[in-house]
Write an enzyme that holds these catalytic residues in place. Structure first.
Site: not given
Length: 228
Positions: A47, A119
């Protein structure tokens, strides 16, 4: 290496020196074991790597833009729905390792699960070969999305929803944190947004602000303001 991982490497344009990282990125918590860790730690790192690369790409593409102009572009590109869309495009939904019950329940199609996995894959590339390799993989799939935004920045979902409500004589949307889970270093917030007319939507994200933005986006979709 498993056939799925060979296909993943070909699709990602990156061959892993440490294939175990990709294996971990594609393992949901329901399929984890003492010898096979799940992908939540990688998701936390990925992320941040994604955010850095996208922020850098936007700053370079729009050198005269203010922070306020860049923020909605950034939010649109890193939100869970966008990550999930990239995951589907690549084929991550077919490669995910899930527990038996989760495989039967359709979990692999869920936006949150796919977004997290995407991610995690980004983090796996980053740990395997560094930031340049991760940047190349991200831009391979996000450049077209950056270009699709055009010269006019997307509207901030929270501002858009508030303007929609005010234009109809309603009170501003109400945001409420309805849940928080995960460890302190990687929290996951659940936020619900409600309108005076009864409209409501929920979203999860790693920060309250991001969860609010995603909840507002989903409610805009539900009320027909956003078509995609």
């Amino acid at each position: 290496m498993a056939a799925d991982e060979n296909a993943a490497e070909a699709r990602l344009g990156h061959r892993f020196d440490r294939p175990a990282l990709l294996d971990e990125a594609l393992t949901h918590s329901s399929a984890a074991s003492p010898s096979r860790p799940h992908n939540q730690r990688l998701e936390f790192l990925g992320d941040r790597v994604l955010g850095l690369v996208i922020a850098e790409a936007l700053a370079e593409r729009y050198p005269e833009a203010t922070e306020g102009e860049l923020a909605p572009r950034f939010n649109e590109l890193v939100r869970k729905e966008t990550c999930a869309a990239v995951a589907r495009e690549i084929g991550v939904d077919g490669w995910l390792r899930l527990g038996k019950a989760e495989s039967r329940s359709g979990v692999r199609r869920k936006t949150a699960i796919l977004g997290d996995a995407m991610e995690a894959v980004i983090a796996a590339i980053y740990l395997d070969a560094g930031l340049e390799a991760a940047r190349a993989a991200i831009l391979r799939f996000w450049t077209v999305r950056i270009e699709a935004q055009g010269d006019e920045a997307p509207r901030d979902p929270k501002t858009w929803l508030q303007e929609w409500a005010q234009g109809r004589g309603m009170r501003p949307p109400r945001y409420q944190v309805t849940g928080r889970e995960g460890p302190d270093h990687a929290p996951l917030f659940t936020v619900e947004v409600t309108l005076e007319n009864g409209g409501a939507a929920m979203a999860q994200a790693t920060s309250k602000r991001a969860a609010e933005q995603q909840a507002a986006y989903r409610l805009l979709h539900l009320i027909g303001e956003i078509d995609d």
